[in-house]
Structure formats: structure tokens, C-alpha cells
Design a protein around this motif. Structure first.
Motif, PDB file in Angstrom:
ATOM      1  N   ILE A   1       1.149   3.080 -18.130  1.00  0.00           N
ATOM      2  CA  ILE A   1       2.347   3.642 -18.758  1.00  0.00           C
ATOM      3  C   ILE A   1       2.289   5.153 -18.580  1.00  0.00           C
ATOM      4  CG2 ILE A   1       1.482   4.083 -21.099  1.00  0.00           C
ATOM      5  CD1 ILE A   1       4.767   2.233 -20.270  1.00  0.00           C
ATOM      6  N   LEU A   2       3.457   5.780 -18.458  1.00  0.00           N
ATOM      7  CA  LEU A   2       3.496   7.226 -18.260  1.00  0.00           C
ATOM      8  C   LEU A   2       3.635   7.941 -19.593  1.00  0.00           C
ATOM      9  CD1 LEU A   2       5.926   7.302 -15.217  1.00  0.00           C
ATOM     10  CD2 LEU A   2       3.438   7.512 -15.179  1.00  0.00           C
ATOM     11  N   ASN A   3       3.000   9.065 -19.691  1.00  0.00           N
ATOM     12  CA  ASN A   3       3.069   9.862 -20.904  1.00  0.00           C
ATOM     13  C   ASN A   3       3.690  11.214 -20.570  1.00  0.00           C
ATOM     14  OD1 ASN A   3       2.759  11.214 -23.251  1.00  0.00           O
ATOM     15  ND2 ASN A   3       0.525  11.046 -23.351  1.00  0.00           N
ATOM     16  N   PRO A   4       4.984  11.384 -20.849  1.00  0.00           N
ATOM     17  CA  PRO A   4       5.615  12.678 -20.551  1.00  0.00           C
ATOM     18  C   PRO A   4       4.971  13.820 -21.312  1.00  0.00           C
ATOM     19  CG  PRO A   4       7.265  11.003 -20.969  1.00  0.00           C
ATOM     20  CD  PRO A   4       5.938  10.412 -21.365  1.00  0.00           C
ATOM     21  N   GLY A   5       4.231  13.488 -22.364  1.00  0.00           N
ATOM     22  CA  GLY A   5       3.507  14.532 -23.073  1.00  0.00           C
ATOM     23  C   GLY A   5       2.421  15.150 -22.219  1.00  0.00           C
ATOM     24  N   VAL A   6       2.026  14.469 -21.169  1.00  0.00           N
ATOM     25  CA  VAL A   6       1.023  15.006 -20.247  1.00  0.00           C
ATOM     26  C   VAL A   6       1.688  15.567 -19.006  1.00  0.00           C
ATOM     27  CG1 VAL A   6      -0.968  14.418 -18.827  1.00  0.00           C
ATOM     28  CG2 VAL A   6      -0.732  13.421 -21.115  1.00  0.00           C
ATOM     29  N   ASP A   7       2.615  14.820 -18.473  1.00  0.00           N
ATOM     30  CA  ASP A   7       3.283  15.222 -17.235  1.00  0.00           C
ATOM     31  C   ASP A   7       4.781  15.390 -17.513  1.00  0.00           C
ATOM     32  OD1 ASP A   7       4.348  15.572 -14.764  1.00  0.00           O
ATOM     33  OD2 ASP A   7       3.507  13.765 -13.868  1.00  0.00           O
ATOM     34  N   PRO A   8       5.318  16.594 -17.359  1.00  0.00           N
ATOM     35  CA  PRO A   8       6.726  16.824 -17.732  1.00  0.00           C
ATOM     36  C   PRO A   8       7.737  16.277 -16.732  1.00  0.00           C
ATOM     37  CG  PRO A   8       5.782  18.821 -16.819  1.00  0.00           C
ATOM     38  CD  PRO A   8       4.663  17.811 -16.860  1.00  0.00           C
ATOM     39  N   GLU A   9       7.295  15.684 -15.640  1.00  0.00           N
ATOM     40  CA  GLU A   9       8.238  15.237 -14.611  1.00  0.00           C
ATOM     41  C   GLU A   9       9.305  14.313 -15.185  1.00  0.00           C
ATOM     42  OE1 GLU A   9       8.874  16.035 -11.476  1.00  0.00           O
ATOM     43  OE2 GLU A   9       7.424  17.629 -11.724  1.00  0.00           O
ATOM     44  N   ALA A  10       8.902  13.454 -16.114  1.00  0.00           N
ATOM     45  CA  ALA A  10       9.878  12.535 -16.702  1.00  0.00           C
ATOM     46  C   ALA A  10      10.955  13.311 -17.456  1.00  0.00           C
ATOM     47  CB  ALA A  10       9.171  11.554 -17.637  1.00  0.00           C
ATOM     48  N   CYS A  11      10.585  14.386 -18.124  1.00  0.00           N
ATOM     49  CA  CYS A  11      11.567  15.199 -18.852  1.00  0.00           C
ATOM     50  C   CYS A  11      12.503  15.914 -17.883  1.00  0.00           C
ATOM     51  CB  CYS A  11      10.860  16.221 -19.733  1.00  0.00           C
ATOM     52  SG  CYS A  11       9.588  15.536 -20.815  1.00  0.00           S
TER      53      CYS A  11
ATOM     54  N   GLY B   1      16.803   4.257 -22.634  1.00  0.00           N
ATOM     55  CA  GLY B   1      15.739   3.481 -23.249  1.00  0.00           C
ATOM     56  C   GLY B   1      14.365   4.077 -23.010  1.00  0.00           C
ATOM     57  N   CYS B   2      13.378   3.426 -23.615  1.00  0.00           N
ATOM     58  CA  CYS B   2      12.005   3.937 -23.587  1.00  0.00           C
ATOM     59  C   CYS B   2      11.498   4.126 -22.154  1.00  0.00           C
ATOM     60  CB  CYS B   2      11.076   2.978 -24.314  1.00  0.00           C
ATOM     61  SG  CYS B   2      11.641   2.468 -25.947  1.00  0.00           S
ATOM     62  N   GLU B   3      11.833   3.135 -21.301  1.00  0.00           N
ATOM     63  CA  GLU B   3      11.251   3.143 -19.962  1.00  0.00           C
ATOM     64  C   GLU B   3      11.881   4.184 -19.035  1.00  0.00           C
ATOM     65  OE1 GLU B   3      11.980  -1.065 -20.099  1.00  0.00           O
ATOM     66  OE2 GLU B   3      10.005  -1.412 -19.219  1.00  0.00           O
ATOM     67  N   SER B   4      12.962   4.810 -19.466  1.00  0.00           N
ATOM     68  CA  SER B   4      13.523   5.879 -18.646  1.00  0.00           C
ATOM     69  C   SER B   4      12.629   7.115 -18.685  1.00  0.00           C
ATOM     70  CB  SER B   4      14.940   6.239 -19.118  1.00  0.00           C
ATOM     71  OG  SER B   4      14.913   6.728 -20.424  1.00  0.00           O
ATOM     72  N   CYS B   5      11.769   7.187 -19.670  1.00  0.00           N
ATOM     73  CA  CYS B   5      10.808   8.304 -19.735  1.00  0.00           C
ATOM     74  C   CYS B   5       9.373   7.838 -19.480  1.00  0.00           C
ATOM     75  CB  CYS B   5      10.849   8.975 -21.109  1.00  0.00           C
ATOM     76  SG  CYS B   5      12.421   9.747 -21.525  1.00  0.00           S
ATOM     77  N   HIS B   6       9.075   6.623 -19.892  1.00  0.00           N
ATOM     78  CA  HIS B   6       7.685   6.152 -19.823  1.00  0.00           C
ATOM     79  C   HIS B   6       7.407   5.249 -18.627  1.00  0.00           C
ATOM     80  CE1 HIS B   6       6.562   7.823 -23.732  1.00  0.00           C
ATOM     81  NE2 HIS B   6       7.753   7.437 -24.168  1.00  0.00           N
ATOM     82  N   GLY B   7       8.427   4.975 -17.837  1.00  0.00           N
ATOM     83  CA  GLY B   7       8.241   4.115 -16.681  1.00  0.00           C
ATOM     84  C   GLY B   7       8.300   2.649 -17.054  1.00  0.00           C
ATOM     85  N   PRO B   8       8.414   1.783 -16.051  1.00  0.00           N
ATOM     86  CA  PRO B   8       8.504   0.348 -16.322  1.00  0.00           C
ATOM     87  C   PRO B   8       7.248  -0.155 -17.034  1.00  0.00           C
ATOM     88  CG  PRO B   8       8.155   0.772 -13.986  1.00  0.00           C
ATOM     89  CD  PRO B   8       8.437   2.100 -14.623  1.00  0.00           C
TER      90      PRO B   8
ATOM     91  N   CYS C   1       5.533  19.496 -23.074  1.00  0.00           N
ATOM     92  CA  CYS C   1       6.796  19.579 -23.814  1.00  0.00           C
ATOM     93  C   CYS C   1       6.612  19.208 -25.288  1.00  0.00           C
ATOM     94  CB  CYS C   1       7.837  18.666 -23.178  1.00  0.00           C
ATOM     95  SG  CYS C   1       8.124  18.986 -21.425  1.00  0.00           S
ATOM     96  N   VAL C   2       5.712  18.250 -25.529  1.00  0.00           N
ATOM     97  CA  VAL C   2       5.569  17.695 -26.872  1.00  0.00           C
ATOM     98  C   VAL C   2       4.932  18.694 -27.836  1.00  0.00           C
ATOM     99  CG1 VAL C   2       4.543  15.776 -28.156  1.00  0.00           C
ATOM    100  CG2 VAL C   2       5.474  15.397 -25.893  1.00  0.00           C
TER     101      VAL C   2
END
Lengths: 815, 252
Positions: free
Chosen positions: B91-101, B69-76, B127-128
Motif C-alpha cells: 500500500i502507498l503512504n502519501p505521508g512518505v511520498d508526496p507523488e500521490a498528492c 476514494g481511498c485508493e486514489s491516494c493509496h493505490g489499489p 505533507c502530513v
């Protein structure tokens, strides 16, 4: 908590107009409600932070926050809350019983219960009473609102010491030795009023030439202006190749190789409600400096006569692009329309320096190749797209892309002979004209979900045409020997056209509990026609005469199937199989001076690349504090090539024999096999501790058809790496962090005697440790230490380095 | 600058409910709210997500907590929702920080840790820029048409290598990835192979009876001596590997 106009039964309230003239002039209205049904106001003094904000955050801001508020009614600040939305005023200070907000949360207006079902729990009588008391007491709102400033600034100082190859160190670490300082990070946000904000962010690190600044002014429902600048430096090692038997075994250019890469941009947008969203922008991209090249030059050992290409090469680069962007987005009757135009003016100048001839023991190359190239183009492209949710199970989208490029290029190669310094022109060309035109059509449909199925289909058709033409001076002689130069005025030209059609299909099935099944396919058919010519000007049979007319067809097929299953919160498993195959058949008609069927180009008649890939990943959470992941990937790719037969002279008879050099036909050109094993663990045994570790092992090998020759070693080996980090919260104000990473590559090649080993063998370690302490609200300091060690055995240790770095930073935040 | 990125995390936040360690998806005080809450505002992203590449492994029925789901990348997302949304607000933006990816793409994380890599860990890329995480075609940048065009992602930055030329290298029709590893490599210029194997996996031919044992002909030209010197693109040979405006054999 605004209602739709058609849903609200209204009567006028002239007395309110006297109190709030603005509201009166609009459509202030309240429902005909029985205020006797309202819960009584709370009989205490209301504290906004304690009593009101939790209610707003839980029940209201989800729809009536600052971002795209429903009915343009915001409840995140006092000014906006009192202003109301599309349907007039909702809060009347001092008169909760007449405030539509209270009527709506109490459910006194038909079809207007707030929050609506599914958007939040209904407010209790006690909560409504608190809201009433807050309104009756004057709608006190001590926080947020207008003219607030949020600010963060982190100055830093740092220093790095390198022992060993400093040039390699800065290439790999993206920073150079010595001191650095500046602002590691800063950002601010000035909320001028509820609808207007000014923001800025960036970093400025002197000593590393790393700068970024962004500024934006945004006003809701009006527009925005944004500006940005960023640049950073990319470093290159100035060492070429390595050949152990030579002395020296490697060479440095002793040059400071780096490029500054960056851009400046600005965008202006109009975001008026119910009007097209328009964004106009300009961007300037640049890249300036000197980069290393892999076109290493020849070094000869006069003793053994061996020649190896290991002398370093470099290129000066001056690249600029001016880009103009216009984007218009609008929705008409549920159809989302978007048009994006992009115009680009591009300019590239390069000056390349390659050693052509160097003898061991000499002071420098005896012959150097100098290549100057210039290129510029003007390019315009436009994308028009539209999409619509036709009904709950059908979504359609499509678009058209057009691109046109008009460019010209110039080329000049000369040979510099030392020690005389004589400069001899070798090949050159100016006024080389290049043109490109592209049309792309795209259409897609997404269906479902229906009975657990969701599917999509898409098709994209692309026409590409390109034209190149130039009047040049060419030479086929030995570039190191000007006495052999034979400059020939020549016309070069090429015209090619491509039609590519692609179809995508996919299915997802989610009806099986706890599982997603998927299958995707992609097909692409391409037909390609090309006419290439090299004709000496003024006629004559010279080596450059050449005509190639090629018609090719290419067929790509890709299939993917797999699943993801997660029956429990503690386990997830997914796996997929991918088959990717592409075959291209070339039908070449070639006329070239010399032998018939004379080899390249127009020689390859077929190519086939087929890849099979299997991926699987298992995630297990045996305990709340431990998550582990295991993954595996297998990739197998086969390369097959078909060629025409090549005629050759039979030395016994002196006759040309068809197929004597190569009989042609299909040959197994290459075989790649690669695997990736990964394992990771994330541990949070206590709230204070976070540990993460990933181990990856990647063996691979590629064999090609000519690996039977001792000079051509297969490329095989492995890479394994470990990335681990840990955070520890010592206290609520002090935290520690440590990280370690290691990677090893073992791609050594044993062809020193017959060839040039180019495989890579290295060990690369990084250790980082740091601490941060927050002294009081908004003030923190951090210290960071890093250690790097790089040992490259495949270059005899010449590229080895060790580095230590320390950084200290201070952060001040407001509020 | 990688060390500075680590340092940024050090100075990023402080718990008010007792010592709590920093972690990639942690948003202080936030809890998971589920995809539906996200879809209320981000309908444009959620509409095509089920048929995206990520939609293959993210389904509402999957139970692995925090892994779908969305929050697995963007955080709760509870605080983001409570605040009424806003870019980067709780909210986290994996487009800025790749740690979520990197949490899922373990092998990609390892590749970016190799000596030669795109400057994503250094914060110069994200990544984006190359991938559309919500769209149907993961191999294209966000926006534009629904399917990636050949080499489109690379051409955004690498104009010199992708600009038109009179004589093009047909390998570009196979895509840049036939020669380059896009995330990270042990080899210079992020090549998949640093030696002539890179070229010979396509440029092979059956050697005829006129070719002496131990000799390698490519086309009609004996290349044995050249191959023993080094790579195909060095020493003034086929140096114009991406295309030439002068020479059909890409020698200059």
C-alpha cells in the motif's frame, strides 16, 4: 475464522487435550457438527504455495492477518494458525474433520459461516477439500513463520560539479559540489517469531551530511520500542542584494553558511490487549550553524550619495529542544479516550551580524551591528480528547487542551566600529520574563448519512494570556554613531489576553447521482486586550516613555460552496467558491512622549482583509491510456487599513495641526490578484511507457497604496513551470527514466533610478536521466545523471550556475 | 538529494509479467477493492472522512476511475487486503511520498519545484506534517484537537519565529501565511513579496496636507528615504519582524 464464545455450541474433546496440552488447558472445543456433510479431502499431495496460500489470501487474511486479527486468530503463519485464538484451537493437524476451521468454512455451525457474508465469497467444496487434505497431511507451511530476515541495502557513490555560483547552487540543490557516497537506503526486518519483529531503516550519505537511522522492536499485544536519529544540512547563499548602478553591484560574505538540522527520538509503548495503550517518548531537536538573513546592511556610493540596503547579513544559531511525550489511549464502553502530554525544554542562542555602514571602495563595513540573543523556556501542554459513535448517524468528539509556558530572554546589541575595533554597547536587556497560558475547549458532532445528507458542527473556544516583562537598556540614537548613544534604563512590559471562539459547520449531499455537493462555513470571533508599556526607570521624560492600552475585536467569516461531479469513468469536474473576510477594529489608548496621536504603535484602528477565490478542475480520460487535467484558480484579496489622525507641525504657522500628517480613516492599502492555470497529462500508451507532464502558469500582481511613488514599484509578474517525466521498461529487467523541469519567474521591477529593485527574474532547468538493471533476483544497479542550470537575471547573473551530477547505486535485497 | 530520490524509484521493483513501466500509484499485481474494504480495518480514519476537506471531492457515487476514494491516494488495495494489512505492506503512504498528492494538487507540485521551497521533494518533510488528509480540518497536523490553532503547523519547527515576545508583531495574528508562501516561492525566505509591498499592504495611511507630494509618511515618520534604500526590515530598521523583547517598533 474464530467464533464469538456466545455463538458457539461446544462440547469437550479430551482426546485432543492429550495431543495438544496447551489447547486443552484453554478452551479447546468443537461444535456439535455433522461431519458427514463435509466435502471429502482432496486426494492429492497439497502444495502450500499453489493450493493453500491463494485461499487464505482471498478469503481469510482480510480479517485474520497480522494486523489486529479478529478474535486474535492469525492465519498468516503456521505457529499462529496452530496456536488458535481467543476461542481455542481451530486447526488440528491430521484431523480436518475435527478442526473447527473446516466446520466453519463448510457452514456446519450455525451463525459461524466463514468468511462471513460481505467479507468474501463462500469457499467451494473443492476448496474445502483442499484445506482438509492440507490439514490431514500435517499443515505443511514451508514459508513465512519464524525467524525470517528481509533485507535491502543500496550503497551509492556520486559526484557533482558546479560552475558558477557554487554557494547558490548548494542552496537550491540541497547538496554541495564534490563527491558523496554511502548507503542511499537500507532497511531490514527480522521476524523473530510470529509476534515479534525487529526492523531498521535509513540512509547514510557522507559528503552530504545526510543521515537517518530508525530501529524498532515490536511484539504484538505486548509493546514496542523505537529509536531514531536523523540530520541533514541546509545551505545558504552568502550573497546579499543586488543594485546594478553600484560597483560592485553585490557583495559576498565569503562564509560557509549552513545549518545542521536534526533530531533524536525514542518511544516505548505498551499495547496489551484490552488495556490502555501507553506510549512514553523522548525527543531531542537541534539546529546548529549559520544562516543568511534578509536584514541586509546599508551600502553608500560616496560619488552619488545613494544608499541601498544590499550588504549580506548572517546569524549564528544554536537551538536545542528536549521533548518528553506521554500518550495514553483507551476505549471504555465505546468511548475512545486519549490523553497526550508534552513537555518541552527549549534553548536558543543567536549571534547576528549586520552591516550598518559601508562605503563603496572601502575594505569593509565601517560600522557593524552585533546582536546576541538568548532565550529559553519550559513548556507543558496536555490534550485530553474523547470520541464516541453514539449511533449509526451520530458521532461526537470533544477535548480540552492546556498549555503553559515559562520563559526568559536576554538581548545585547552593540556597534563595532572599524578600523579601530571599538565595541560600543547600544541596547541590552537580561532577565526578560515571558509567560504564556492557553486553554482550548473543543466539541464536535457529525451527523448522517441520512437521505444523502452528512453534516458536521464544531465549536472551539480558546483563551490565551501572555505576560512579558524586562528591565532593559534602550537607545533611540543612530546606531552607527556612538557619540549619539543615550543609554536609558527602561522597564518594558506587556500583558495581553485573547478570547477566540470558532464555529465550523458543513454539509455534504450525495443523493444526486454521480455528484457531491458541499457547503462549509467557518466563523471566528476574537476579543483582544493588551497593555504595553515602556517606562524609563527613575522617571524622566525620555523618548521611550510609552503606554498603549488596546482593546480589539476581530470577526472572521469564511464561506465555501462547491460540487464534484463524475457521471462517467472518463470525466470528473469539480468547482468551488470561497469567500474569506476578516475585520479587526482596534480601540487604542496611547500615551507617548512627544506629539499626541504620534503614529505607531497604537496607530492602526482597523484592518480588513477580504479574499474571493474560485477553483475549478476538469479531469478527462479520453482513452484508457490518457488522463488529462485542467485546473484554474482565481484569487482576489483586498487589504484595507484604518488609522488614527496624526498631528503635524504646519511650517507656515509653526502650530500643531490635528491631521496635518495624516487625517486618518480607512485607506485602500493593497490589492492582490493572482491566477493559476494548470494542465497535466498522464500517458500510458503501452505497458512499457509512463509519461507525465504538468504545465503551470501563475500571473499575479499586488498594488499597494504607495505605489504612486516611483521608488515603490508594484510587485507583478508571472511564473510558469513545466514538470515532465517518463519511465520506460526496456525489458523485464531494465528500465529507463528521464525527467525535465523548467520554471521561469518574471517579477522584474523598474525602480532602479528611485528605489531598490527586489523583484525576481530567473530561469531554472533540471534534466535527469537514469537507467536501472536487475541482474538476478535481489540484485540491481542504477545509474543517474542530472544537469541543472540556474540563470538569475535580476541579480545580473551573479547567482548563475550550471551543475552536472552523476550517481551510481547498487541494490542487494534478501530474500 | 532530489536526484537521489529519483534514483530510488529506479531501483524499486521489477515486473514479473513482462515489461511494465513504473508509475506513481502502481502496486504490482494489485487491483482496486473500493472504500468499504478499507473501512473494515481503518474505521477511525473513514468515520470522519466524509466531512473532511477531501470528502468534498471524494464520494462513493463518483465514477471517475482512480480519482476518488481511498485508493486514489493509496493505490489499489487488493494485495494489502489479501496480506491482512500492515504498515506499508502493498500500500502507498502519501505521508512518505508526496507523488500521490501531486497528482491532484498540480499547482502545489509546481510550487515545490520553485527555487525556494520546504524540503519536501528532498525527502526531509512530508505533507502530513502540516496537513491532516483524513480529518475535518486540513490545515492542521494529524492528531490533536479537531480544529487548527493559529500558526500551529508552522510552530512545530519554527520555534524562534513563533515564540512569545514582549512586543509582538500583530501580523502574526493574521497567520504566518500573510507573509510567507508555505509550499514554495520565487522569493528568499519564501516571502509572498520580497519588497516593501509586503508591509505596505497593511501599513498604509492617508497622507495629510502636511505631507509634500512624493513623500511617504508611515505614522509620523517620513519613510521615503528609507523605502528608496530597500526593505522595511533591512539596514538596522525593523529587523525584529516576528517580535521584539526590547522595542515596541520592532527595530531590534
Amino acid at each position: 475464522m474464530q467464533s464469538e464464545p456466545s455463538q458457539r455450541r461446544t462440547t469437550s474433546h479430551q482426546w485432543v487435550a492429550a495431543l495438544i496440552p496447551v489447547a486443552c488447558s484453554l478452551q479447546l472445543a468443537a461444535a456439535e457438527v455433522d461431519v458427514g456433510k463435509l466435502p471429502p479431502p482432496a486426494g492429492r499431495r497439497i502444495d502450500f504455495a499453489r493450493d493453500i496460500r491463494p485461499i487464505l489470501e482471498k478469503s481469510c487474511l482480510r480479517c485474520h492477518g497480522p494486523e489486529r486479527p479478529k478474535s486474535h486468530f492469525r492465519l498468516d503463519n503456521r505457529v499462529s494458525a496452530l496456536k488458535g485464538g481467543e476461542n481455542g484451537v481451530d486447526i488440528i493437524p491430521g484431523h480436518s474433520e475435527r478442526s473447527p476451521l473446516i466446520h466453519n468454512v463448510a457452514g456446519l455451525v450455525e451463525d459461524m459461516l466463514m468468511p462471513p457474508a460481505g467479507k468474501g465469497e463462500r469457499l467451494t467444496a473443492e476448496q474445502i477439500g483442499v484445506l482438509r487434505a492440507w490439514i490431514d497431511q500435517g499443515v505443511a507451511w514451508p514459508e513465512g513463520g519464524t525467524n525470517t530476515l528481509r533485507f535491502s541495502f543500496t550503497p551509492m557513490v556520486g559526484w557533482m560539479h558546479v560552475s558558477g555560483d557554487a554557494s547558490k547552487a548548494r542552496e537550491l540543490l540541497w547538496q554541495r559540489a564534490g563527491a558523496a557516497g554511502g548507503a542511499q537506503e537500507f532497511h531490514f526486518r527480522q521476524q523473530v517469531d510470529p509476534d515479534t519483529a525487529v526492523t531498521g531503516a535509513g540512509h547514510v550519505v557522507f559528503g552530504q551530511d545526510d543521515y537517518k537511522l530508525t530501529l524498532a522492536v515490536e511484539r504484538n499485544d505486548v509493546g514496542f520500542g523505537r529509536f531514531g536519529f536523523e540530520t541533514y544540512r541546509k545551505y545558504f547563499d552568502d550573497t546579499g542584494g543586488y543594485y546594478a548602478p553600484f560597483s560592485p553591484a553585490a557583495f559576498d560574505l565569503n562564509q560557509d553558511l549552513y545549518e545542521d538540522i536534526g533530531r533524536i527520538w525514542t518511544d516505548f509503548g505498551l499495547t496489551l490487549p484490552d488495556r490502555p495503550r501507553v506510549v512514553v517518548g523522548y525527543e531531542y531537536d537541534f539546529r546548529n550553524g549559520t544562516e543568511s538573513l534578509l536584514q541586509w546592511g546599508a551600502v553608500t556610493d560616496p560619488g552619488s550619495g545613494a544608499t541601498k540596503n544590499i550588504y549580506p547579513a548572517y546569524q549564528n544559531v544554536n537551538e536545542h529542544a528536549h521533548v518528553i511525550k506521554v500518550e495514553v489511549t483507551h476505549e471504555i464502553r465505546g468511548v475512545q479516550l486519549e490523553d497526550a502530554f508534552r513537555g518541552e525544554f527549549y534553548h536558543l542562542d543567536t549571534h547576528q551580524v549586520n552591516d550598518l555602514s559601508y562605503s563603496l571602495g572601502s575594505s569593509g563595513p565601517a560600522a557593524t551591528g552585533l546582536i546576541d540573543q538568548g532565550y529559553r523556556h519550559a513548556q507543558a501542554n496536555n490534550t485530553f480528547s474523547l470520541q464516541k459513535q453514539v449511533n449509526p448517524w451520530l458521532f461526537l468528539s470533544g477535548g480540552y487542551f492546556y498549555n503553559r509556558l515559562q520563559g526568559d530572554a536576554a538581548f545585547s546589541q552593540s556597534t563595532l566600529l572599524m578600523p579601530t575595533g571599538g565595541l560600543f554597547p547600544y541596547a541590552s536587556g537580561s532577565d526578560i520574563v515571558l509567560a504564556e497560558e492557553t486553554h482550548v475547549f473543543n466539541a464536535n458532532a457529525q451527523l448522517g448519512p441520512w437521505a444523502g445528507w452528512t453534516g458536521f458542527a464544531g465549536v472551539q473556544s480558546e483563551w490565551d494570556n501572555q505576560h512579558g516583562f524586562g528591565s532593559v537598556q534602550t537607545d533611540d540614537a543612530d546606531p552607527t554613531d556612538p557619540t549619539t548613544f543615550l543609554i536609558q534604563p527602561t522597564v518594558v512590559s506587556s500583558d495581553w489576553g485573547t478570547f477566540r471562539n470558532e464555529e465550523d459547520f458543513g454539509l455534504r449531499y450525495t443523493r444526486i447521482p454521480d455528484m457531491v455537493l458541499f457547503a462549509d462555513t467557518r466563523f471566528q470571533q476574537e476579543s483582544f486586550g493588551e497593555l504595553e508599556e515602556t517606562q524609563p526607570e527613575g522617571g524622566g521624560l525620555l523618548p521611550h516613555e510609552f503606554v498603549q492600552n488596546t482593546v480589539a475585536v476581530s470577526d472572521l467569516k469564511e464561506y465555501r460552496i462547491g460540487f464534484d461531479v463524475s457521471p462517467w469513468q472518463r470525466l470528473g469536474l469539480n468547482a468551488q467558491y470561497l469567500r474569506h473576510e476578516r475585520r479587526t477594529d482596534y480601540n487604542n489608548f496611547v500615551t507617548a512622549f512627544g506629539l499626541p496621536n504620534a503614529g505607531y504603535p497604537g496607530f492602526i484602528t482597523g484592518r480588513e482583509i477580504r479574499t474571493d477565490e474560485v477553483d475549478t478542475k476538469l479531469s478527462v480520460r479520453p482513452a484508457a491510456w490518457l488522463t488529462t487535467t485542467l485546473s484554474y484558480r482565481l484569487v482576489a484579496t483586498d487589504y484595507r487599513t484604518a488609522t488614527s489622525p496624526v498631528t503635524g507641525f504646519d511650517p507656515a504657522t509653526g502650530m500643531l495641526v490635528p491631521g496635518f500628517t495624516s487625517p486618518g480613516g480607512w485607506v485602500f492599502a493593497g490589492k492582490y490578484r493572482g491566477q493559476v492555470y494548470s494542465a497535466s497529462a498522464v500517458l500510458t500508451p503501452w505497458r512499457r511507457v509512463y509519461l507525465s507532464s504538468t504545465f503551470t502558469y501563475q500571473p499575479s500582481r499586488i498594488r499597494t497604496a504607495d505605489n504612486s511613488d516611483p521608488s515603490m514599484a508594484p510587485y507583478r509578474g508571472d511564473v510558469y513551470s513545466v514538470i515532465t517525466s517518463g519511465n520506460y521498461a526496456l525489458t523485464t529487467t531494465t528500465s529507463l527514466r528521464a525527467a525535465y523541469s523548467f520554471s521561469h519567474a518574471g517579477y522584474g521591477q523598474g525602480n532602479t533610478a528611485d528605489g531598490l529593485p527586489l523583484g525576481m527574474v530567473y530561469d531554472w532547468q533540471t534534466v535527469q536521466a537514469g537507467a536501472k538493471r536487475q541482474f538476478h533476483k535481489g540484485v540491481a544497479i542504477g545509474l543517474q545523471y542530472a544537469f541543472y542550470r540556474y540563470a538569475e537575471a535580476s541579480s545580473g547573473g551573479l547567482n548563475n550556475f550550471t551543475a552536472h551530477a552523476v550517481f551510481a547505486m547498487f541494490t542487494k535485497q534478501l530474500p | 538529494m532530489a536526484v537521489m530520490g529519483v534514483a530510488t524509484a529506479l531501483v524499486s521493483s521489477c515486473s514479473s509479467v513482462g515489461p511494465v513501466a513504473e508509475s506513481p500509484l502502481r502496486i504490482e499485481g494489485a487491483t482496486y477493492v473500493g472504500n468499504q474494504a478499507c473501512a473494515e480495518c481503518h474505521a477511525d480514519l473513514c468515520r470522519t472522512f466524509p466531512v473532511s476537506a477531501h470528502g468534498r471531492i471524494h464520494g462513493a457515487g463518483l465514477k471517475f476511475s482512480g480519482g476518488s476514494g481511498c485508493e486514489s491516494c493509496h493505490g489499489p488495495g487488493s494485495r494489502h487486503v489479501a496480506a491482512g494489512g500492515g504498515r506499508g505492506k502493498f500500500i502507498l503512504n502519501p505521508g512518505v511520498d508526496p507523488e500521490a498528492c501531486f497528482r491532484c494538487h498540480l499547482e502545489v507540485h509546481a510550487q515545490f519545484d520553485l527555487p525556494q521551497h520546504h524540503p519536501l521533494p528532498e525527502g526531509k518533510m512530508n505533507c502530513v506534517q502540516c496537513h491532516d488528509p483524513h480529518g475535518r480540518d486540513i490545515m492542521k497536523p494529524a492528531g490533536g484537537l479537531a480544529m487548527a490553532r493559529l500558526n500551529q503547523s508552522c510552530a512545530q519547527c519554527h520555534r524562534p519565529e513563533t515564540k512569545p515576545a514582549v512586543f509582538e508583531h500583530p501580523a502574526l495574528r493574521e497567520g504566518c501565511l500573510i507573509c510567507h508562501e508555505p509550499h514554495g516561492s520565487v522569493n528568499l525566505k519564501m516571502l509572498v513579496e520580497p519588497d516593501p509591498n509586503l508591509c505596505l499592504k497593511c501599513h498604509a495611511q492617508e497622507q495629510g496636507p502636511g505631507v509634500r507630494p512624493g513623500e511617504i509618511f508611515i505614522g509620523k515618520v517620513p519613510h521615503t528615504a528609507f523605502l528608496r534604500q530597500g526593505t522595511c526590515w533591512s539596514a538596522g530598521c525593523h529587523t525584529a519582524v516576528h517580535g521584539s523583547n526590547m522595542d515596541r517598533l520592532l527595530r531590534y
